[in-house]
Structure formats: C-alpha cells, structure tokens
Design a protein around this motif. Structure first.
Motif, PDB file in Angstrom:
ATOM      1  N   ARG A 199      -4.302 -51.370  54.489  1.00 33.47           N
ATOM      2  CA  ARG A 199      -5.098 -52.047  55.883  1.00 33.47           C
ATOM      3  C   ARG A 199      -6.295 -52.824  55.031  1.00 33.47           C
ATOM      4  NH1 ARG A 199      -8.036 -49.033  60.647  1.00 33.47           N
ATOM      5  NH2 ARG A 199      -9.703 -48.456  59.019  1.00 33.47           N
ATOM      6  N   LEU A 200      -6.382 -54.087  55.591  1.00 28.03           N
ATOM      7  CA  LEU A 200      -7.611 -54.725  55.332  1.00 28.03           C
ATOM      8  C   LEU A 200      -8.652 -54.731  56.392  1.00 28.03           C
ATOM      9  CD1 LEU A 200      -5.910 -57.918  53.906  1.00 28.03           C
ATOM     10  CD2 LEU A 200      -6.126 -55.921  52.602  1.00 28.03           C
ATOM     11  N   SER A 201      -9.966 -54.920  56.044  1.00 30.56           N
ATOM     12  CA  SER A 201     -10.955 -54.713  56.953  1.00 30.56           C
ATOM     13  C   SER A 201     -11.797 -56.134  56.811  1.00 30.56           C
ATOM     14  CB  SER A 201     -11.749 -53.469  56.773  1.00 30.56           C
ATOM     15  OG  SER A 201     -11.074 -52.301  56.998  1.00 30.56           O
ATOM     16  N   CYS A 202     -12.421 -56.427  57.730  1.00 28.05           N
ATOM     17  CA  CYS A 202     -13.143 -57.493  57.888  1.00 28.05           C
ATOM     18  C   CYS A 202     -14.453 -57.414  58.612  1.00 28.05           C
ATOM     19  CB  CYS A 202     -12.481 -58.869  58.053  1.00 28.05           C
ATOM     20  SG  CYS A 202     -13.491 -60.144  58.274  1.00 28.05           S
ATOM     21  N   ALA A 203     -15.576 -56.853  57.821  1.00 26.74           N
ATOM     22  CA  ALA A 203     -16.746 -56.523  58.750  1.00 26.74           C
ATOM     23  C   ALA A 203     -17.883 -57.744  58.838  1.00 26.74           C
ATOM     24  CB  ALA A 203     -17.441 -55.267  57.908  1.00 26.74           C
ATOM     25  N   ALA A 204     -18.218 -57.974  59.959  1.00 19.76           N
ATOM     26  CA  ALA A 204     -19.006 -58.908  60.309  1.00 19.76           C
ATOM     27  C   ALA A 204     -20.257 -58.598  60.421  1.00 19.76           C
ATOM     28  CB  ALA A 204     -18.622 -59.687  61.525  1.00 19.76           C
ATOM     29  N   SER A 205     -21.242 -59.282  60.077  1.00 21.37           N
ATOM     30  CA  SER A 205     -22.970 -58.816  60.187  1.00 21.37           C
ATOM     31  C   SER A 205     -23.544 -60.318  60.315  1.00 21.37           C
ATOM     32  CB  SER A 205     -23.272 -58.396  58.825  1.00 21.37           C
ATOM     33  OG  SER A 205     -23.058 -59.371  57.870  1.00 21.37           O
ATOM     34  N   GLY A 206     -24.621 -60.291  60.976  1.00 18.45           N
ATOM     35  CA  GLY A 206     -25.512 -61.088  61.423  1.00 18.45           C
ATOM     36  C   GLY A 206     -25.492 -61.509  62.874  1.00 18.45           C
ATOM     37  N   ARG A 207     -24.375 -61.209  63.439  1.00 21.77           N
ATOM     38  CA  ARG A 207     -24.345 -61.573  64.897  1.00 21.77           C
ATOM     39  C   ARG A 207     -23.225 -60.751  65.413  1.00 21.77           C
ATOM     40  NH1 ARG A 207     -20.744 -64.837  66.903  1.00 21.77           N
ATOM     41  NH2 ARG A 207     -20.405 -67.021  65.886  1.00 21.77           N
ATOM     42  N   THR A 208     -22.807 -60.689  66.542  1.00 20.83           N
ATOM     43  CA  THR A 208     -21.584 -60.117  67.103  1.00 20.83           C
ATOM     44  C   THR A 208     -20.586 -60.832  67.016  1.00 20.83           C
ATOM     45  OG1 THR A 208     -20.670 -58.866  68.911  1.00 20.83           O
ATOM     46  CG2 THR A 208     -22.335 -60.395  69.425  1.00 20.83           C
ATOM     47  N   VAL A 209     -19.273 -60.662  66.738  1.00 17.61           N
ATOM     48  CA  VAL A 209     -18.460 -61.392  66.938  1.00 17.61           C
ATOM     49  C   VAL A 209     -17.382 -61.220  67.990  1.00 17.61           C
ATOM     50  CG1 VAL A 209     -18.174 -62.424  64.422  1.00 17.61           C
ATOM     51  CG2 VAL A 209     -17.044 -60.266  64.917  1.00 17.61           C
ATOM     52  N   SER A 210     -17.757 -60.206  68.774  1.00 19.62           N
ATOM     53  CA  SER A 210     -16.897 -59.900  69.868  1.00 19.62           C
ATOM     54  C   SER A 210     -16.300 -60.662  70.634  1.00 19.62           C
ATOM     55  CB  SER A 210     -17.507 -58.724  70.599  1.00 19.62           C
ATOM     56  OG  SER A 210     -18.605 -59.473  71.229  1.00 19.62           O
ATOM     57  N   ALA A 224     -16.992 -52.428  69.023  1.00 24.77           N
ATOM     58  CA  ALA A 224     -18.140 -51.749  68.441  1.00 24.77           C
ATOM     59  C   ALA A 224     -18.367 -51.707  67.228  1.00 24.77           C
ATOM     60  CB  ALA A 224     -17.675 -50.234  68.963  1.00 24.77           C
ATOM     61  N   LYS A 225     -17.625 -51.884  66.126  1.00 25.31           N
ATOM     62  CA  LYS A 225     -17.866 -51.946  64.937  1.00 25.31           C
ATOM     63  C   LYS A 225     -18.077 -53.440  64.288  1.00 25.31           C
ATOM     64  CE  LYS A 225     -16.136 -47.470  63.862  1.00 25.31           C
ATOM     65  NZ  LYS A 225     -14.786 -46.720  62.906  1.00 25.31           N
ATOM     66  N   ASN A 226     -17.945 -54.397  65.137  1.00 27.82           N
ATOM     67  CA  ASN A 226     -17.939 -55.713  64.414  1.00 27.82           C
ATOM     68  C   ASN A 226     -16.906 -56.034  63.583  1.00 27.82           C
ATOM     69  OD1 ASN A 226     -19.129 -57.841  65.979  1.00 27.82           O
ATOM     70  ND2 ASN A 226     -20.717 -58.044  64.245  1.00 27.82           N
ATOM     71  N   THR A 227     -15.666 -55.430  63.479  1.00 24.36           N
ATOM     72  CA  THR A 227     -14.849 -55.391  62.475  1.00 24.36           C
ATOM     73  C   THR A 227     -13.442 -55.638  63.053  1.00 24.36           C
ATOM     74  OG1 THR A 227     -15.957 -53.742  61.114  1.00 24.36           O
ATOM     75  CG2 THR A 227     -13.620 -53.959  60.797  1.00 24.36           C
TER      76      THR A 227
END
Length: 121
Positions: A18-29, A73-76
C-alpha cells in the motif's frame, strides 16, 4: 503543495503493498489526485486517479488489482496494490491538482519524489 510518497519496497510476485501520498502546504481535498509509475527506459504511465468526491479511474494494466482511495481528513491518498507482478516494478509517483480528468501526467501541478516498488518473481 508538497507531496511525500511512501510505502514502496521489495515484494514477491502475488504480494501486496500500500502506497501513501501525504500532502502538506495546503489541503488537497478538492483536487484530483493521481498515481503514475515509470520503469527504467519507459515513459511515465498513468495508473489511477481520484476526484474530490471519490470518483476513480484506472488504467487497464492495473484495473481489478489496484485500488485508489483518499482520506481528506489526513490530506492523504493511497494506492492499494494487490496481485503484484514483476512487470509492476517501477518508481511510483503521486501527483496533485490535475486540470483534466487525471490521466495525463502533463496536466498535474505537483509531484511527489517517487517511491520504488520492486516485485520479484
């Protein structure tokens, strides 16, 4: 937006990752998020994309084996990969903010650094 991909590794054929991609800086929702891969000597290949409301698309090469999902909620964004094959070996990239349907890598504004997936036979 900064994207951090993780979860790659070495797995035997038939296994899962399972790959994850966590975003930061702003929401990507509200952004279309996508997964691509690139094997040595090959072009970057579209795998899957997910829209803000959970709509998904897949390439024929991974349909039925890979599942994309997102946790706003996790921006992921995640890519569950099952029934892996040696030909799935590649560097996997996540991307954010597509300006089309998510299948064209040129239309994304942000990219993660890539995570290597190696599938042994």
């Amino acid at each position: 937006v900064q994207l951090q991909a993780s979860g790659g590794g070495l797995v035997q054929a038939g296994g899962s990752l399972r790959l994850s991609c966590a975003a930061s800086g702003r929401t990507v929702s509200s952004a279309i998020m996508g997964w691509f891969r690139q094997a040595p000597g090959k072009e970057r290949e579209f795998l899957s994309a997910i829209s803000w409301n959970g709509g998904t698309t897949y390439s024929d090469s991974v349909k039925g084996r890979f599942t994309i999902s997102r946790d706003n909620a996790k921006n992921t964004v995640y890519l569950q990969m099952n029934s892996l094959k040696p030909e799935d070996t590649a560097v996997y990239y996540c991307a954010a903010d597509s300006t089309d349907d998510g299948s064209t890598w040129l239309m994304y504004d942000y990219w993660g650094q890539g995570t290597l997936v190696t599938v042994s036979s």
